[in-house]
Write an enzyme that holds these catalytic residues in place. Structure first.
Site, mmCIF file in Angstrom:
data_model
loop_
_atom_site.group_PDB
_atom_site.id
_atom_site.type_symbol
_atom_site.label_atom_id
_atom_site.label_comp_id
_atom_site.label_asym_id
_atom_site.label_seq_id
_atom_site.Cartn_x
_atom_site.Cartn_y
_atom_site.Cartn_z
ATOM 1 C CB ILE A 12 16.022 36.687 61.920
ATOM 2 C CG1 ILE A 12 15.585 37.862 62.798
ATOM 3 C CG2 ILE A 12 17.009 37.149 60.843
ATOM 4 C CD1 ILE A 12 16.742 38.479 63.614
ATOM 5 C CG ASP A 62 17.589 24.151 52.699
ATOM 6 O OD1 ASP A 62 17.075 25.182 52.206
ATOM 7 O OD2 ASP A 62 18.499 23.502 52.143
ATOM 8 C CG ASN A 89 18.799 37.972 56.116
ATOM 9 O OD1 ASN A 89 19.317 38.883 55.490
ATOM 10 N ND2 ASN A 89 19.496 36.943 56.584
ATOM 11 C CE1 TYR A 155 20.847 37.514 44.772
ATOM 12 C CE2 TYR A 155 21.627 39.549 43.771
ATOM 13 C CZ TYR A 155 21.230 38.837 44.891
ATOM 14 O OH TYR A 155 21.198 39.457 46.118
ATOM 15 C CE LYS A 159 17.948 38.799 46.924
ATOM 16 N NZ LYS A 159 17.478 38.677 48.324
ATOM 17 C CB VAL A 188 26.292 44.267 52.245
ATOM 18 C CG1 VAL A 188 26.507 44.237 53.757
ATOM 19 C CG2 VAL A 188 25.089 45.124 51.890
#
Ligand code: 8X3
Length: 255
Positions: A12, A62, A89, A155, A159, A188
């Site tokens: 993850i 990183d 993620n 942004y 995505k 979220v």
């Protein structure tokens, strides 16, 4: 006697907070965990906690640094190099500005982390998955990768790129026994907005004002659901919104 199944190994990224951390917690009962992030102290704290449930190891890097990504993943022992599942993620928003007022530094960060970083990690893990002749990758995209909203520009573009890459991976890896899923969260409540607004807590709080956002755990539960489907089933693309959110811009706020 019920035979215990060998647990799968899950890597993850961005495991130190938010959706990544909640996913690590949700998966800790039934999966072994490779937790990756930049903040070593947080990784070690989480490792200590989840080690009570399962086998855990950590990698501090990183994802913007391709040499570190490669060195860290290659430093895993053979046992851990059998990575069954990758959860891409790690990702951030930096700034919320009109395209003619945006900061080049913010744009660099979003493209370097959300797009290039995801590619660097995927590139390394795919080498291992191809060797193992199996794998499952879950890309965490966003509703911002499905709809552009005012001031979302770069942004959203980052995505949308993740959305394109998930589709591309599904096509290119179709013959390789590697599943590709994508989860697109709406609002979220995590550190997301605090990072976007450079620690301006008031601005961050405004994003969720008068509505009940999702919690990181809500997304973690969906990720777990995707992972425990039978092998022949792929939840390829799923958008998860709070009840009060109809689109990127339409939110029912009680204010
Ligand atoms: C997070 C969702 O709508 O704040 O990716 O961009 S949004």
């Amino acid at each position: 006697m019920v035979q215990s199944r060998i647990k799968k190994n899950v890597l993850i990224t961005g495991a130190t907070s938010g959706i990544g951390e909640a996913t690590a917690e949700a998966l800790s009962k039934n999966f072994n965990l490779i937790l990756c992030g930049r903040r070593e102290n947080r990784l070690l704290k989480l490792e200590k906690k989840l080690s009570k449930e399962t086998e855990v190891t950590t990698l501090t890097f990183d994802i913007r640094n391709k040499n570190d990504v490669s060195n860290q993943i290659n430093s895993l022992s053979d046992k851990w190099k059998k990575i069954d599942i990758l959860i891409n993620n790690a990702g951030n928003a930096h700034g919320l500005d009109f395209i003619h007022e945006g900061s080049l530094d913010d744009w660099d960060k979003m493209i370097d982390i959300n797009v290039k970083g995801l590619l660097y990690v995927t590139n390394q893990i795919l080498k291992l998955m191809l060797k193992n002749k199996s794998g499952h990758i879950i890309n965490i995209a966003s509703i911002a990768g499905k709809e552009v909203y005012p001031k979302g520009n770069v942004y959203c573009a980052s995505k949308f790129a993740v959305d394109a890459l998930s589709q591309a991976m599904r096509i290119d890896l179709n013959q390789k026994n590697i599943k590709i899923s994508q989860v697109n969260p709406g609002l979220v409540n995590t550190e997301f907005s605090k990072v976007r607004f450079k620690n301006d807590q008031k601005k961050a709080d405004n994003v969720y004002e008068g509505m009940e956002p999702l919690l990181a755990k809500d997304i973690a539960d969906v990720i777990e659901f995707i992972l425990i489907r039978p092998d022949n089933v792929n939840i390829s693309d799923i958008t998860v919104l709070p009840k009060s959110q109809a689109s990127s811009t339409i939110v029912n706020r009680k204010i």
